[in-house]
Design a protein around this motif. Structure first.
Motif, PDB file in Angstrom:
ATOM      1  N   LEU A  48       4.690  -6.486   7.032  1.00 32.37           N
ATOM      2  CA  LEU A  48       4.673  -5.654   8.231  1.00 32.37           C
ATOM      3  C   LEU A  48       3.727  -6.235   9.279  1.00 32.37           C
ATOM      4  N   ARG A  49       2.581  -6.755   8.845  1.00 28.28           N
ATOM      5  CA  ARG A  49       1.662  -7.389   9.791  1.00 28.28           C
ATOM      6  C   ARG A  49       2.289  -8.640  10.417  1.00 28.28           C
ATOM      7  N   ALA A  50       3.046  -9.407   9.626  1.00 29.76           N
ATOM      8  CA  ALA A  50       3.717 -10.602  10.160  1.00 29.76           C
ATOM      9  C   ALA A  50       4.752 -10.210  11.211  1.00 29.76           C
ATOM     10  N   ARG A  51       5.470  -9.127  10.974  1.00 31.28           N
ATOM     11  CA  ARG A  51       6.461  -8.663  11.949  1.00 31.28           C
ATOM     12  C   ARG A  51       5.788  -8.141  13.211  1.00 31.28           C
ATOM     13  N   LEU A  52       4.644  -7.460  13.038  1.00 33.38           N
ATOM     14  CA  LEU A  52       3.902  -6.989  14.200  1.00 33.38           C
ATOM     15  C   LEU A  52       3.383  -8.170  15.023  1.00 33.38           C
ATOM     16  N   LEU A  53       2.920  -9.204  14.345  1.00 30.74           N
ATOM     17  CA  LEU A  53       2.432 -10.393  15.050  1.00 30.74           C
ATOM     18  C   LEU A  53       3.544 -11.014  15.886  1.00 30.74           C
ATOM     19  N   GLU A  54       4.738 -11.073  15.328  1.00 31.60           N
ATOM     20  CA  GLU A  54       5.882 -11.620  16.063  1.00 31.60           C
ATOM     21  C   GLU A  54       6.252 -10.710  17.244  1.00 31.60           C
ATOM     22  N   PHE A  55       6.185  -9.389  17.020  1.00 33.58           N
ATOM     23  CA  PHE A  55       6.474  -8.438  18.097  1.00 33.58           C
ATOM     24  C   PHE A  55       5.498  -8.615  19.270  1.00 33.58           C
ATOM     25  N   LEU A  56       4.233  -8.906  18.959  1.00 31.40           N
ATOM     26  CA  LEU A  56       3.211  -9.040  19.996  1.00 31.40           C
ATOM     27  C   LEU A  56       3.297 -10.358  20.760  1.00 31.40           C
ATOM     28  N   LYS A  57       3.982 -11.335  20.202  1.00 31.82           N
ATOM     29  CA  LYS A  57       3.907 -12.704  20.705  1.00 31.82           C
ATOM     30  C   LYS A  57       4.146 -12.804  22.213  1.00 31.82           C
ATOM     31  N   LEU A  70       0.379   1.257   9.443  1.00 32.81           N
ATOM     32  CA  LEU A  70      -0.738   0.343   9.243  1.00 32.81           C
ATOM     33  C   LEU A  70      -2.046   1.036   9.617  1.00 32.81           C
ATOM     34  N   SER A  71      -3.086   0.736   8.880  1.00 36.79           N
ATOM     35  CA  SER A  71      -4.396   1.307   9.180  1.00 36.79           C
ATOM     36  C   SER A  71      -4.966   0.668  10.441  1.00 36.79           C
ATOM     37  N   ASP A  72      -6.002   1.291  10.986  1.00 34.91           N
ATOM     38  CA  ASP A  72      -6.672   0.713  12.160  1.00 34.91           C
ATOM     39  C   ASP A  72      -7.179  -0.689  11.853  1.00 34.91           C
ATOM     40  N   GLN A  73      -7.717  -0.870  10.658  1.00 38.67           N
ATOM     41  CA  GLN A  73      -8.235  -2.191  10.279  1.00 38.67           C
ATOM     42  C   GLN A  73      -7.110  -3.223  10.237  1.00 38.67           C
ATOM     43  N   GLU A  74      -5.964  -2.847   9.683  1.00 37.96           N
ATOM     44  CA  GLU A  74      -4.831  -3.774   9.585  1.00 37.96           C
ATOM     45  C   GLU A  74      -4.286  -4.124  10.969  1.00 37.96           C
ATOM     46  N   VAL A  75      -4.222  -3.133  11.852  1.00 34.96           N
ATOM     47  CA  VAL A  75      -3.771  -3.399  13.223  1.00 34.96           C
ATOM     48  C   VAL A  75      -4.769  -4.302  13.936  1.00 34.96           C
ATOM     49  N   GLN A  76      -6.067  -4.016  13.776  1.00 34.42           N
ATOM     50  CA  GLN A  76      -7.084  -4.826  14.451  1.00 34.42           C
ATOM     51  C   GLN A  76      -7.055  -6.271  13.967  1.00 34.42           C
ATOM     52  N   LEU A  77      -6.873  -6.478  12.661  1.00 39.90           N
ATOM     53  CA  LEU A  77      -6.783  -7.844  12.136  1.00 39.90           C
ATOM     54  C   LEU A  77      -5.589  -8.581  12.741  1.00 39.90           C
ATOM     55  N   THR A  78      -4.482  -7.879  12.918  1.00 39.01           N
ATOM     56  CA  THR A  78      -3.296  -8.489  13.505  1.00 39.01           C
ATOM     57  C   THR A  78      -3.519  -8.799  14.981  1.00 39.01           C
ATOM     58  N   LEU A  79      -4.193  -7.893  15.686  1.00 43.28           N
ATOM     59  CA  LEU A  79      -4.518  -8.151  17.102  1.00 43.28           C
ATOM     60  C   LEU A  79      -5.442  -9.361  17.236  1.00 43.28           C
ATOM     61  N   ASP A  80      -6.415  -9.460  16.336  1.00 44.96           N
ATOM     62  CA  ASP A  80      -7.334 -10.615  16.379  1.00 44.96           C
ATOM     63  C   ASP A  80      -6.568 -11.914  16.159  1.00 44.96           C
ATOM     64  N   VAL A 133      -5.823   3.167  22.519  1.00 44.05           N
ATOM     65  CA  VAL A 133      -4.806   3.049  23.575  1.00 44.05           C
ATOM     66  C   VAL A 133      -3.683   2.122  23.118  1.00 44.05           C
ATOM     67  N   LEU A 134      -4.048   0.997  22.513  1.00 43.31           N
ATOM     68  CA  LEU A 134      -3.035   0.072  22.005  1.00 43.31           C
ATOM     69  C   LEU A 134      -2.207   0.717  20.898  1.00 43.31           C
ATOM     70  N   ARG A 135      -2.834   1.544  20.072  1.00 47.15           N
ATOM     71  CA  ARG A 135      -2.086   2.219  19.006  1.00 47.15           C
ATOM     72  C   ARG A 135      -1.072   3.194  19.590  1.00 47.15           C
ATOM     73  N   ARG A 170       0.873  -1.173   0.000  1.00 49.40           N
ATOM     74  CA  ARG A 170       0.000   0.000   0.000  1.00 49.40           C
ATOM     75  C   ARG A 170       0.907   1.219   0.000  1.00 49.40           C
ATOM     76  N   TRP A 171       0.584   2.205  -0.816  1.00 50.72           N
ATOM     77  CA  TRP A 171       1.423   3.386  -0.898  1.00 50.72           C
ATOM     78  C   TRP A 171       1.033   4.406   0.160  1.00 50.72           C
ATOM     79  N   VAL A 172       2.029   4.948   0.835  1.00 46.73           N
ATOM     80  CA  VAL A 172       1.844   6.057   1.757  1.00 46.73           C
ATOM     81  C   VAL A 172       2.366   7.306   1.053  1.00 46.73           C
ATOM     82  N   LEU A 173       1.474   8.229   0.774  1.00 47.33           N
ATOM     83  CA  LEU A 173       1.795   9.435   0.008  1.00 47.33           C
ATOM     84  C   LEU A 173       1.534  10.668   0.870  1.00 47.33           C
TER      85      LEU A 173
END
Length: 200
Positions: free
Chosen positions: A140-149, A181-191, A166-168, A46-49
């Motif tokens: 990035l989501r895979a790395r976040l998942l590992e960070f949360l482990k 990451l968007s809120d949706q992407e973070v929430q999917l990773t948290l789930d 608060v988590l963000r 996803r492009w961040v502009l």
């Protein structure tokens, strides 16, 4: 839609031809560009502009739908073994673009005619990395998942008692890479972390 060649297009001349006079009035001359877009796909990204070279807010360029906002960034693009040409990232802001869905990972470019360009061809693209960045969302989501482990394993369900904002804020301090990451992407990773790492 951009060139008017789509069979279901309500704009026979194409959207770029209709929009260009408004852009010119605002100081952006696209007369050397083809009146159609080059669509570049970056799968999984996803492009961040940010900080465009030109931005046209709430432009009422057609009576067929509400005004739209457009941003442009200057780029260089090149076909293999050819000289680079100047072009533009053409970005109709999705929150104002009610008639057309643009998938993540796609960039629309405006450029002079590239004679040997064909569907599926590769292009080299040079952008200002401080303002135009492709974000590899899945990686990035895979790395976040590992960070949360280990944090989730240690806290279990109590980790998820906090609301997403608060988590963000905690992530912004503890692992700033997640900020793109968007809120949706973070929430999917948290789930996913809750499913994988909690005992319930």
């Amino acid at each position: 839609m951009a060139s008017g060649s789509a069979s279901d297009s309500p704009y026979p001349a194409g959207t770029i031809a209709l929009q260009s006079p408004f852009f010119l009035q605002g100081g952006l001359d696209l007369s050397d560009c083809v009146q159609g877009t080059i669509n570049l796909d970056f799968p999984g990204c996803r492009w961040v502009l940010s900080h465009p070279d030109h931005c046209f807010e709430q432009l009422a360029w057609t009576p067929l739908h509400p005004p739209e906002t457009f941003s442009f960034w200057r780029v260089l693009l090149r076909q293999p073994s050819s000289a680079a040409v100047e072009g533009w990232i053409y970005y109709p802001h999705p929150e104002t673009k009610v008639r057309h869905f643009q998938r993540d990972g796609r960039l629309e470019l405006l450029a002079p005619r590239l004679p040997e360009l064909a569907t599926g061809a590769a292009l080299e693209l040079a952008v200002d990395p401080a303002r135009c960045r492709p974000i590899p969302v899945a990686r990035l989501r895979a790395r976040l998942l590992e960070f949360l482990k280990f944090r989730v394993l240690a806290a279990q369900e109590t980790f998820f008692l906090q609301e997403l904002p608060v988590l963000r804020r905690w992530l912004d301090q503890s692992w700033p890479e997640a900020s793109v990451l968007s809120d949706q992407e973070v929430q999917l990773t948290l789930d996913q972390a809750r499913q994988l790492y909690t005992e319930s």
